[in-house]
Design an enzyme around this catalytic site. Sequence first.
Site, mmCIF file in Angstrom:
data_model
loop_
_atom_site.group_PDB
_atom_site.id
_atom_site.type_symbol
_atom_site.label_atom_id
_atom_site.label_comp_id
_atom_site.label_asym_id
_atom_site.label_seq_id
_atom_site.Cartn_x
_atom_site.Cartn_y
_atom_site.Cartn_z
ATOM 1 C CG HIS A 61 -0.523 0.284 -3.715
ATOM 2 N ND1 HIS A 61 0.550 1.103 -3.179
ATOM 3 C CD2 HIS A 61 -0.748 0.566 -4.924
ATOM 4 C CE1 HIS A 61 1.132 1.737 -4.294
ATOM 5 N NE2 HIS A 61 0.267 1.505 -5.391
ATOM 6 N N PRO A 75 -7.724 5.133 -8.250
ATOM 7 C CG PRO A 75 -7.423 7.366 -7.506
ATOM 8 C CD PRO A 75 -7.573 6.362 -8.859
ATOM 9 C CG ASN A 76 -11.629 5.451 -3.974
ATOM 10 O OD1 ASN A 76 -11.020 5.589 -3.179
ATOM 11 N ND2 ASN A 76 -12.018 6.534 -4.367
ATOM 12 N NE ARG A 77 -7.722 -2.448 -4.459
ATOM 13 C CZ ARG A 77 -6.773 -1.726 -3.836
ATOM 14 N NH1 ARG A 77 -6.584 -0.424 -4.021
ATOM 15 N NH2 ARG A 77 -5.898 -2.348 -2.818
ATOM 16 C CG MET A 78 -13.974 3.174 -8.487
ATOM 17 S SD MET A 78 -15.258 1.661 -9.004
ATOM 18 C CE MET A 78 -16.121 2.646 -10.456
#
Length: 212
Positions: free
Chosen positions: A9, A189-192
């Site tokens: 997600h 986003p991008n797990r950041m």
Amino acid sequence: MDELSRMRHEYLAGSLNETEMAPNPFDEFKVWLETAIASGLSEPNAMTVASATPDGRPSARVVLLKELNEKGFVFYTNYMSRKGQELLANPFTAAVFDWHEIERQVRIEGIAEKVEDEESDAYFNVRPNDAKIGAWASPQSRIVRGREELEELEKRYANQFSGSEIPRPPHWGGFLIRPTMIEFWQGRPNRMHDRMAYYKGDKGWNMQRLAP
């Protein structure tokens, strides 16, 4: 269950900026809670509370936040339950509000303590009578023979207090979590992800950004 490894997600709902965060984490939390309530989440006051035995064996469960004040976060329970006994023996605790639908969570670490009897009485008195009976009837966390035993206990206390005011059980009341750390997490986003943590110091709260 191979699909678990493929579940993804992307978090796109928002971001956190140090300059926009309130100096006091309680003020920031109130804004976040109001946002969660306005979003229509089911029981946005639900939080997972962790406890541990004196030798460090942890357990966790979901409870409902019933008060937020300048001291901390208040929930109510049976003091004879597992969480009640563990928090009385080892007051170090942690809590999490998971508002995944709006891509946010709040983590809390602190010390749990009983609230004053007057405060527990005030909350107990506004509970529905059926919930008051339940506080008397349930030997929380203890093994019971079956559902029939619980129903028998409920009926017994309903008869006992029929037509009279139901007092607060002496074994039931509130815990206040006095936080030493409150972290606000915003999915990115991008797990950041954005993580802003407030730490309680001698002169107030200090905020730090944490790596995701």
